[in-house]
Each structure stands twice: as C-alpha cells, then as structure tokens.
Design a protein around this motif. Structure first.
Motif, PDB file in Angstrom:
ATOM      1  N   GLY A   1      20.003 -36.365 -24.228  1.00 28.59           N
ATOM      2  CA  GLY A   1      21.082 -36.650 -23.136  1.00 28.59           C
ATOM      3  C   GLY A   1      22.715 -36.323 -23.696  1.00 28.59           C
ATOM      4  N   ALA A   2      22.652 -36.094 -24.853  1.00 29.74           N
ATOM      5  CA  ALA A   2      23.903 -36.159 -25.685  1.00 29.74           C
ATOM      6  C   ALA A   2      24.813 -35.155 -25.129  1.00 29.74           C
ATOM      7  N   SER A   3      24.473 -34.139 -24.162  1.00 27.99           N
ATOM      8  CA  SER A   3      25.519 -33.321 -23.758  1.00 27.99           C
ATOM      9  C   SER A   3      26.541 -34.021 -22.975  1.00 27.99           C
ATOM     10  N   ILE A   4      26.085 -35.095 -22.181  1.00 24.09           N
ATOM     11  CA  ILE A   4      26.959 -36.079 -21.552  1.00 24.09           C
ATOM     12  C   ILE A   4      27.078 -37.142 -22.960  1.00 24.09           C
ATOM     13  N   PRO A   5      28.339 -37.186 -23.695  1.00 20.42           N
ATOM     14  CA  PRO A   5      28.448 -37.986 -24.737  1.00 20.42           C
ATOM     15  C   PRO A   5      28.229 -39.616 -24.395  1.00 20.42           C
ATOM     16  N   TRP A   6      27.159 -40.080 -25.635  1.00 18.54           N
ATOM     17  CA  TRP A   6      26.728 -41.582 -25.038  1.00 18.54           C
ATOM     18  C   TRP A   6      27.571 -42.520 -24.675  1.00 18.54           C
ATOM     19  N   PHE A   7      28.932 -42.462 -25.359  1.00 23.74           N
ATOM     20  CA  PHE A   7      29.760 -43.496 -25.075  1.00 23.74           C
ATOM     21  C   PHE A   7      30.318 -43.701 -23.741  1.00 23.74           C
ATOM     22  N   LEU A   8      30.161 -42.273 -22.740  1.00 23.95           N
ATOM     23  CA  LEU A   8      30.678 -42.294 -21.339  1.00 23.95           C
ATOM     24  C   LEU A   8      29.372 -42.861 -20.645  1.00 23.95           C
ATOM     25  N   TRP A   9      28.320 -43.098 -20.868  1.00 26.65           N
ATOM     26  CA  TRP A   9      27.215 -43.562 -20.147  1.00 26.65           C
ATOM     27  C   TRP A   9      27.615 -44.931 -19.469  1.00 26.65           C
ATOM     28  N   SER A  10      28.415 -45.492 -20.040  1.00 28.82           N
ATOM     29  CA  SER A  10      28.721 -46.944 -19.271  1.00 28.82           C
ATOM     30  C   SER A  10      29.632 -46.531 -18.241  1.00 28.82           C
ATOM     31  N   VAL A  11      30.335 -45.446 -18.018  1.00 32.05           N
ATOM     32  CA  VAL A  11      31.029 -45.048 -17.084  1.00 32.05           C
ATOM     33  C   VAL A  11      30.575 -44.095 -15.829  1.00 32.05           C
ATOM     34  N   VAL A  12      30.030 -43.022 -16.636  1.00 38.86           N
ATOM     35  CA  VAL A  12      29.349 -41.905 -15.621  1.00 38.86           C
ATOM     36  C   VAL A  12      27.890 -42.262 -15.390  1.00 38.86           C
ATOM     37  N   GLY A  13      27.408 -42.894 -16.219  1.00 46.37           N
ATOM     38  CA  GLY A  13      26.024 -43.208 -15.964  1.00 46.37           C
ATOM     39  C   GLY A  13      24.852 -42.403 -17.013  1.00 46.37           C
ATOM     40  N   SER A  14      23.719 -43.000 -17.202  1.00 46.54           N
ATOM     41  CA  SER A  14      22.674 -42.356 -18.155  1.00 46.54           C
ATOM     42  C   SER A  14      22.385 -41.100 -17.509  1.00 46.54           C
ATOM     43  N   PRO A  15      22.027 -39.845 -18.420  1.00 38.58           N
ATOM     44  CA  PRO A  15      21.699 -38.748 -17.615  1.00 38.58           C
ATOM     45  C   PRO A  15      20.124 -38.869 -17.270  1.00 38.58           C
ATOM     46  N   PHE A  16      19.411 -39.840 -17.757  1.00 34.90           N
ATOM     47  CA  PHE A  16      18.021 -40.010 -17.562  1.00 34.90           C
ATOM     48  C   PHE A  16      17.795 -40.913 -16.398  1.00 34.90           C
ATOM     49  N   THR A  17      18.704 -41.362 -15.586  1.00 33.23           N
ATOM     50  CA  THR A  17      18.627 -42.181 -14.298  1.00 33.23           C
ATOM     51  C   THR A  17      19.598 -41.547 -13.229  1.00 33.23           C
ATOM     52  N   GLY A  18      19.081 -41.979 -11.899  1.00 33.50           N
ATOM     53  CA  GLY A  18      20.047 -41.511 -10.933  1.00 33.50           C
ATOM     54  C   GLY A  18      19.555 -39.945 -10.451  1.00 33.50           C
ATOM     55  N   GLU A  19      20.460 -39.711  -9.316  1.00 35.63           N
ATOM     56  CA  GLU A  19      19.870 -38.535  -8.902  1.00 35.63           C
ATOM     57  C   GLU A  19      20.426 -36.971  -9.537  1.00 35.63           C
ATOM     58  N   TYR A  20      20.991 -37.442 -10.596  1.00 37.38           N
ATOM     59  CA  TYR A  20      21.454 -36.117 -11.395  1.00 37.38           C
ATOM     60  C   TYR A  20      20.547 -35.768 -12.744  1.00 37.38           C
ATOM     61  N   ARG A  21      19.306 -36.529 -12.565  1.00 34.39           N
ATOM     62  CA  ARG A  21      18.495 -36.344 -13.885  1.00 34.39           C
ATOM     63  C   ARG A  21      18.031 -34.885 -13.925  1.00 34.39           C
TER      64      ARG A  21
END
Length: 241
Positions: free
Chosen positions: A79-99
């Motif tokens: 999931g690192a194409s969305i940088p890890w440090f941003l997950w707390s703001v934009v969310g993890s790519p492995f959760t939510g409707e945008y998986r």
C-alpha cells in the motif's frame, strides 16, 4: 368532465411520467460504463517481515472512458503508493471503500505500463465508481499526485503499429520516488489537512489540485531506471492517453 374521465386522465398522466422516468434511468444505466470486474481477495504475504499482502485473484476495472485496467493475481503490495505517514489522515488503502481503487493504482505504480498522470486519474475515477464521496476522492488524488511515485516511459517499438507479434515492444522507465524524512512528516501532514479544508470550501477540479501540488516546495526524490517488456496489448490504451 365526469369524475371517471378525470380519474382516468390523471392515472394516464402519472403512468406516462413513470414510464418517462424509467426510460431516463434505463438510458443512464446503459450509458454508464465504469465498473469493476472480479472480486478483491487479499491474503497475508508470507516470507516478509513487513506487512504485505498478495492479490489472490485478478481484478479488472473499466474507467468512464471505457479503458480497461488490470491488477493481476500475484501482485505483492504494502500500500506504499499512498505514503504510510499519510494513512492517519487519508486512511489505509486496505480499508474503506477505496480498497479496489488502491489495488489498481498499486499495480500500475509497480509495473509502469501507463503514464503516472493517467494512473493517478484512474485512482480518482475508480474511487468514485466504488462510492467514495468526491471530497475524499479529491484529497486522495492530491495525496498520490503530491507524494506518490512518478515515471517517464520511452517506448522501443519492435512490432508494426496496432499489431501484436512474438517480440513485443520494450519500455525504458525512469522512476522518481519521494523520500520523506521523519523530521518533515509533521509539516506534510499539516499540508494535507490544509488541503482538506481547501477542498471542502472550494471544491476544486483535478487540474486545480495538480496546480496546487506543483506550487508546493519540492520533495527530495530517489531515482531508479528499469527496462521492461510490454508483453500485452496495453500500448493500444497507452497511445490514447
């Protein structure tokens, strides 16, 4: 006019309106082409100390322009194409409707068959297809444009145009990946929070978000080169971008 005739005309008017509404909805359903095909199945990837997942079945996405996008079974992703440090703001790519959108995006960030700008755009389109609201999709789009990898593609043709052959074309790919140090993460998180407010208040289009990202201070980059075989008919789609 008798009550019976009046009732009949009223019923006829309602029926006509309903039929028109059904026709409009049917036409809209026919015109909409964007969709996912296949089921997203991820499993823990063994043999890795970091948290990675392996795609267990092929996933296909058709964008609003009818272009086909793929994520092949066997894709290894963290999931690192969305940088890890941003997950707390934009969310993890492995959760939510945008998986599913994130998996399509990860595949092309790993394989570089198409231009990075189009890959960022399909991430946005695929999120909308899966029901992500436009504000969230816009913020995620900004995040990958600003902090995601970029690349240039130089094609070496070995086949006649628009024809398949046994010796497919080769791609020379130059990749740049942002290198965000821990000391700068807080500043970038504040930036993304301010962009979230900007999106809420101004509802910018994607071109405006691109310009906003380009106006920010540059991020240090790491660079790599690779040569890959374009062994499928993707060049037909790439030529239309």
């Amino acid at each position: 006019m008798t009550n019976r005739v009046a009732s009949f005309l009223a019923a006829l008017t309602i029926a006509s309106a309903c039929a028109l509404l059904l026709e409009v909805n049917y036409t809209f359903a026919q015109e909409r082409v964007d969709r996912f095909e296949g089921t997203l199945v991820l499993r823990d990837y063994s043999g890795s100390e970091s948290k990675k997942f392996e795609l267990d079945s092929d996933l296909k996405y058709v964008d609003p322009n009818g272009r086909e996008w793929y994520a092949w079974k066997g894709l290894i992703t963290d999931g690192a194409s969305i940088p890890w440090f941003l997950w707390s703001v934009v969310g993890s790519p492995f959760t939510g409707e945008y998986r599913r959108a994130a998996i399509i995006h990860d595949f092309y960030c790993a394989h570089h068959f198409r231009q990075w700008e189009t890959v960022s755009r399909v991430f946005y389109d695929a999120m909308l297809t899966d029901g992500v609201n436009s504000t969230k999709a816009s913020l995620m789009y900004y995040a990958v444009v600003r902090f995601g990898p970029r690349w240039t593609i130089k094609e070496t043709e070995t086949c006649p145009k628009l024809q398949l052959c046994a010796n497919p074309g080769k791609l020379e790919v130059n990749v740049s990946t942002p290198s965000v140090s821990k000391s700068f993460e807080k500043g970038y998180l504040d930036e993304v929070e301010s962009v979230r407010k900007y999106i809420d208040e101004n509802h910018p289009n994607l071109a405006q978000l691109q310009s906003l990202a380009a106006s920010k201070p540059p991020i240090p980059q790491s660079y790599s080169d690779e040569n890959i075989i374009d062994n499928w008919n993707d060049n037909l789609w790439r030529s239309r971008e």
